[in-house]
Design a protein around this motif. Structure first.
Motif, PDB file in Angstrom:
ATOM      1  N   LEU A  23      28.527  52.008  42.145  1.00 44.22           N
ATOM      2  CA  LEU A  23      28.046  51.430  43.403  1.00 44.22           C
ATOM      3  C   LEU A  23      29.151  50.755  44.201  1.00 44.22           C
ATOM      4  O   LEU A  23      28.938  50.362  45.347  1.00 44.22           O
ATOM      5  CB  LEU A  23      26.953  50.379  43.110  1.00 44.22           C
ATOM      6  CG  LEU A  23      25.756  50.804  42.271  1.00 44.22           C
ATOM      7  CD1 LEU A  23      24.891  49.592  41.974  1.00 44.22           C
ATOM      8  CD2 LEU A  23      24.954  51.882  42.992  1.00 44.22           C
ATOM      9  N   ILE A  24      30.338  50.622  43.595  1.00 43.92           N
ATOM     10  CA  ILE A  24      31.391  49.758  44.117  1.00 43.92           C
ATOM     11  C   ILE A  24      32.476  50.540  44.854  1.00 43.92           C
ATOM     12  O   ILE A  24      32.902  51.608  44.408  1.00 43.92           O
ATOM     13  CB  ILE A  24      32.025  48.952  42.955  1.00 43.92           C
ATOM     14  CG1 ILE A  24      30.954  48.088  42.270  1.00 43.92           C
ATOM     15  CG2 ILE A  24      33.173  48.088  43.451  1.00 43.92           C
ATOM     16  CD1 ILE A  24      30.284  47.091  43.186  1.00 43.92           C
ATOM     17  N   LEU A  48      37.738  50.147  34.842  1.00 41.75           N
ATOM     18  CA  LEU A  48      37.783  50.378  36.289  1.00 41.75           C
ATOM     19  C   LEU A  48      38.364  51.729  36.659  1.00 41.75           C
ATOM     20  O   LEU A  48      38.022  52.301  37.693  1.00 41.75           O
ATOM     21  CB  LEU A  48      38.591  49.264  36.971  1.00 41.75           C
ATOM     22  CG  LEU A  48      38.070  47.843  36.800  1.00 41.75           C
ATOM     23  CD1 LEU A  48      38.913  46.872  37.618  1.00 41.75           C
ATOM     24  CD2 LEU A  48      36.599  47.747  37.199  1.00 41.75           C
ATOM     25  N   GLY A  49      39.280  52.237  35.856  1.00 45.47           N
ATOM     26  CA  GLY A  49      39.876  53.530  36.157  1.00 45.47           C
ATOM     27  C   GLY A  49      40.616  53.525  37.490  1.00 45.47           C
ATOM     28  O   GLY A  49      41.443  52.650  37.748  1.00 45.47           O
ATOM     29  N   ALA A 120      27.896  48.269  54.580  1.00 48.63           N
ATOM     30  CA  ALA A 120      28.807  47.193  54.174  1.00 48.63           C
ATOM     31  C   ALA A 120      29.736  47.692  53.072  1.00 48.63           C
ATOM     32  O   ALA A 120      29.385  48.590  52.292  1.00 48.63           O
ATOM     33  CB  ALA A 120      28.017  45.990  53.684  1.00 48.63           C
ATOM     34  N   VAL A 121      30.917  47.116  53.011  1.00 46.09           N
ATOM     35  CA  VAL A 121      31.838  47.391  51.912  1.00 46.09           C
ATOM     36  C   VAL A 121      31.277  46.721  50.664  1.00 46.09           C
ATOM     37  O   VAL A 121      30.949  45.531  50.676  1.00 46.09           O
ATOM     38  CB  VAL A 121      33.245  46.841  52.207  1.00 46.09           C
ATOM     39  CG1 VAL A 121      34.176  47.070  51.015  1.00 46.09           C
ATOM     40  CG2 VAL A 121      33.822  47.469  53.466  1.00 46.09           C
ATOM     41  N   ARG A 122      31.163  47.477  49.587  1.00 44.91           N
ATOM     42  CA  ARG A 122      30.587  46.940  48.347  1.00 44.91           C
ATOM     43  C   ARG A 122      31.710  46.635  47.367  1.00 44.91           C
ATOM     44  O   ARG A 122      32.483  47.516  47.011  1.00 44.91           O
ATOM     45  CB  ARG A 122      29.599  47.938  47.749  1.00 44.91           C
ATOM     46  CG  ARG A 122      28.375  48.160  48.619  1.00 44.91           C
ATOM     47  CD  ARG A 122      27.512  49.284  48.099  1.00 44.91           C
ATOM     48  NE  ARG A 122      26.329  49.482  48.928  1.00 44.91           N
ATOM     49  CZ  ARG A 122      25.499  50.519  48.817  1.00 44.91           C
ATOM     50  NH1 ARG A 122      25.730  51.443  47.893  1.00 44.91           N
ATOM     51  NH2 ARG A 122      24.455  50.618  49.616  1.00 44.91           N
ATOM     52  N   VAL A 123      31.767  45.391  46.954  1.00 45.76           N
ATOM     53  CA  VAL A 123      32.844  44.973  46.057  1.00 45.76           C
ATOM     54  C   VAL A 123      32.286  44.307  44.806  1.00 45.76           C
ATOM     55  O   VAL A 123      31.145  43.840  44.786  1.00 45.76           O
ATOM     56  CB  VAL A 123      33.830  44.007  46.761  1.00 45.76           C
ATOM     57  CG1 VAL A 123      34.397  44.617  48.022  1.00 45.76           C
ATOM     58  CG2 VAL A 123      33.157  42.674  47.080  1.00 45.76           C
ATOM     59  N   MET A 124      33.090  44.309  43.787  1.00 41.82           N
ATOM     60  CA  MET A 124      32.794  43.593  42.545  1.00 41.82           C
ATOM     61  C   MET A 124      33.970  42.678  42.253  1.00 41.82           C
ATOM     62  O   MET A 124      35.128  43.069  42.427  1.00 41.82           O
ATOM     63  CB  MET A 124      32.598  44.593  41.396  1.00 41.82           C
ATOM     64  CG  MET A 124      32.328  43.952  40.039  1.00 41.82           C
ATOM     65  SD  MET A 124      32.340  45.200  38.692  1.00 41.82           S
ATOM     66  CE  MET A 124      30.867  46.140  39.082  1.00 41.82           C
ATOM     67  N   GLU A 168      29.595  43.158  50.935  1.00 42.24           N
ATOM     68  CA  GLU A 168      28.598  42.738  49.948  1.00 42.24           C
ATOM     69  C   GLU A 168      29.273  42.704  48.584  1.00 42.24           C
ATOM     70  O   GLU A 168      29.976  43.643  48.214  1.00 42.24           O
ATOM     71  CB  GLU A 168      27.410  43.703  49.916  1.00 42.24           C
ATOM     72  CG  GLU A 168      26.556  43.653  51.168  1.00 42.24           C
ATOM     73  CD  GLU A 168      25.410  44.643  51.121  1.00 42.24           C
ATOM     74  OE1 GLU A 168      24.488  44.506  51.934  1.00 42.24           O
ATOM     75  OE2 GLU A 168      25.452  45.556  50.257  1.00 42.24           O
ATOM     76  N   MET A 169      29.041  41.636  47.838  1.00 38.34           N
ATOM     77  CA  MET A 169      29.719  41.480  46.550  1.00 38.34           C
ATOM     78  C   MET A 169      28.725  41.378  45.403  1.00 38.34           C
ATOM     79  O   MET A 169      27.739  40.644  45.483  1.00 38.34           O
ATOM     80  CB  MET A 169      30.600  40.225  46.577  1.00 38.34           C
ATOM     81  CG  MET A 169      31.237  39.900  45.238  1.00 38.34           C
ATOM     82  SD  MET A 169      32.375  38.502  45.351  1.00 38.34           S
ATOM     83  CE  MET A 169      33.751  39.266  46.174  1.00 38.34           C
ATOM     84  N   LEU A 170      29.013  42.154  44.368  1.00 33.74           N
ATOM     85  CA  LEU A 170      28.269  42.017  43.120  1.00 33.74           C
ATOM     86  C   LEU A 170      29.030  41.044  42.244  1.00 33.74           C
ATOM     87  O   LEU A 170      30.143  41.338  41.795  1.00 33.74           O
ATOM     88  CB  LEU A 170      28.140  43.374  42.407  1.00 33.74           C
ATOM     89  CG  LEU A 170      27.505  43.327  41.008  1.00 33.74           C
ATOM     90  CD1 LEU A 170      26.067  42.820  41.096  1.00 33.74           C
ATOM     91  CD2 LEU A 170      27.533  44.700  40.356  1.00 33.74           C
ATOM     92  N   ASP A 171      28.453  39.887  42.009  1.00 33.92           N
ATOM     93  CA  ASP A 171      29.111  38.894  41.164  1.00 33.92           C
ATOM     94  C   ASP A 171      28.791  39.191  39.706  1.00 33.92           C
ATOM     95  O   ASP A 171      27.696  39.637  39.377  1.00 33.92           O
ATOM     96  CB  ASP A 171      28.626  37.496  41.536  1.00 33.92           C
ATOM     97  CG  ASP A 171      29.316  36.409  40.732  1.00 33.92           C
ATOM     98  OD1 ASP A 171      30.486  36.611  40.357  1.00 33.92           O
ATOM     99  OD2 ASP A 171      28.684  35.374  40.467  1.00 33.92           O
TER     100      ASP A 171
END
Length: 280
Positions: A23-24, A48-49, A120-124, A168-171
């Motif tokens: 998703l990231i 993460l690759g 939105a840019v999806r980040v972790m 948008e960030m996945l914490d």
């Protein structure tokens, strides 16, 4: 100090990272600028690759400027984009947002061509406990969005957070690794508070920190405690600091537990000056 610590929630976090990576768009890897290599989870690279990544050296105000520059050059030489940050004072926030958007640009352009617009840019964000993730997230969001604390393990669940710059960030909770084979790495993590003090021999840890500071930055002990360290053993310095700070029990015995907490706390809060514990 043999440390073998792998709480259940850390195993779940590793599985969470793997399952949600699809998703990231970009991963923000948060490291402690005082111990960049020790605070880098060796499992993260394999998990993460090839996912685009932004490396953030947080708590850079607590680390030595010359050492910060050396670490930046080191990561740049590995092809990594790195940013110095101080999440408490929001230093580096704009740079992180700008670089994150830059890293995601190509993927978002491909999505636009397929008809997916304005996503939105999806980040972790990933990092070990107590590296300052929650505080950084609040800075990136411009509001108090994540739970924060100065103890490891405050963030336990999964949450998506809306940030500045259409991100948008996945914490994720902080994750350590199953076993510390390198004793120096384990001590570095303990010195900086990534491992809970409750599971450690705090008195030995205080003495070990004095030994390390004597080798790396004796002036930090001299200036902070107004003592002479020349030709003295770490234990003699330990005792002298205890006497200076009034850490004495009945019978004039040294209260090593109390003085250890003082030394560790003052190091962690930068009261001894800006100190980096390892170099590239």
């Amino acid at each position: 100090m043999n440390i073998n610590w792998f709480p259940g929630h850390m195993k779940k976090t590793r599985e969470l990272l793997k399952s949600n990576l699809k998703l990231i768009d970009v991963v923000i890897e948060l490291l402690d600028a005082r111990i960049p290599m020790s605070s880098k989870n060796p499992e993260i690279d394999s998990i993460l690759g090839d996912t685009p990544r932004v490396v953030v050296l947080n708590k850079s105000d607590l680390s030595n400027n010359r050492a910060n520059n050396m670490w930046m050059q080191y990561f740049n030489s590995k092809g990594e984009d790195v940013i110095l940050a101080n999440s408490i004072k929001n230093k580096g926030i704009k740079e992180i947002i700008d670089l994150t958007n830059k890293k995601a640009f190509d993927k978002l352009e491909r999505l636009k061509k397929r008809g997916v617009k304005n996503r939105a840019v999806r980040v972790m964000i990933v990092g070990i406990p107590n590296v300052g993730k929650s505080t950084l997230i609040n800075g990136l969001a411009g509001k108090k969005s994540a739970k924060t604390g100065n103890r490891p393990g405050v963030t336990k669940g999964k949450q998506w957070i809306r940030l500045k710059g259409n991100i948008e960030m996945l914490d994720t909770p902080g994750i350590l690794w199953p076993k510390f084979e390198d004793k120096k790495v384990a001590l570095n993590l303990a010195f900086t508070g990534a491992i809970k003090d409750e599971i450690l021999d705090i008195e030995t840890l205080g003495l070990k920190l004095i030994e390390r500071l004597l080798a790396l930055s004796p002036e930090s002990l001299i200036n902070r405690y107004n003592i002479d360290v020349e030709e003295k053993t770490p234990l003699e310095i330990y005792d002298e600091i205890a006497i200076k700070r009034g850490c004495i029990l009945k019978g004039n015995n040294i209260d090593y537990t109390r003085v250890s907490h003082i030394i560790l706390d003052e190091f962690r809060r930068g009261k001894m000056g800006a100190i980096t514990l390892e170099l590239p």
